[in-house]
Design a protein around this motif. Structure first.
Motif, PDB file in Angstrom:
ATOM      1  N   THR A 181       0.819  -1.213   0.000  1.00 37.82           N
ATOM      2  CA  THR A 181       0.000   0.000   0.000  1.00 37.82           C
ATOM      3  C   THR A 181       0.854   1.264   0.000  1.00 37.82           C
ATOM      4  N   ASP A 182       2.090   1.189   0.453  1.00 33.08           N
ATOM      5  CA  ASP A 182       3.026   2.323   0.404  1.00 33.08           C
ATOM      6  C   ASP A 182       4.399   1.753   0.070  1.00 33.08           C
ATOM      7  N   GLY A 194       2.995  -1.565  -6.209  1.00 36.04           N
ATOM      8  CA  GLY A 194       2.307  -0.601  -5.352  1.00 36.04           C
ATOM      9  C   GLY A 194       0.823  -0.577  -5.687  1.00 36.04           C
TER      10      GLY A 194
END
Length: 56
Positions: A6-7, A34
């Motif tokens: 997610t990051d 990502g």
């Protein structure tokens, strides 16, 4: 091995350290992707691994 983050920028270095602790040679191909979110709302990474069991 495919990982979904997610990051990606914030977590890839730490993830690589843990991966290298547990995944030993011969190393599998690895693709890190990502994403904006995962199925589990609180998750930060999802890992997909395909393994082959060799016959003796």
């Amino acid at each position: 091995m495919t990982t979904f983050h997610t990051d990606l920028a914030a977590h890839i270095d730490g993830f690589a350290v843990v991966k290298n602790r547990y995944v030993k040679a011969p190393f599998p191909a690895w693709t890190a992707i990502g994403v904006s979110r995962l199925y589990e709302p609180t998750a930060v990474v999802e890992i997909k691994v395909v393994a082959v069991k060799r016959r003796k």
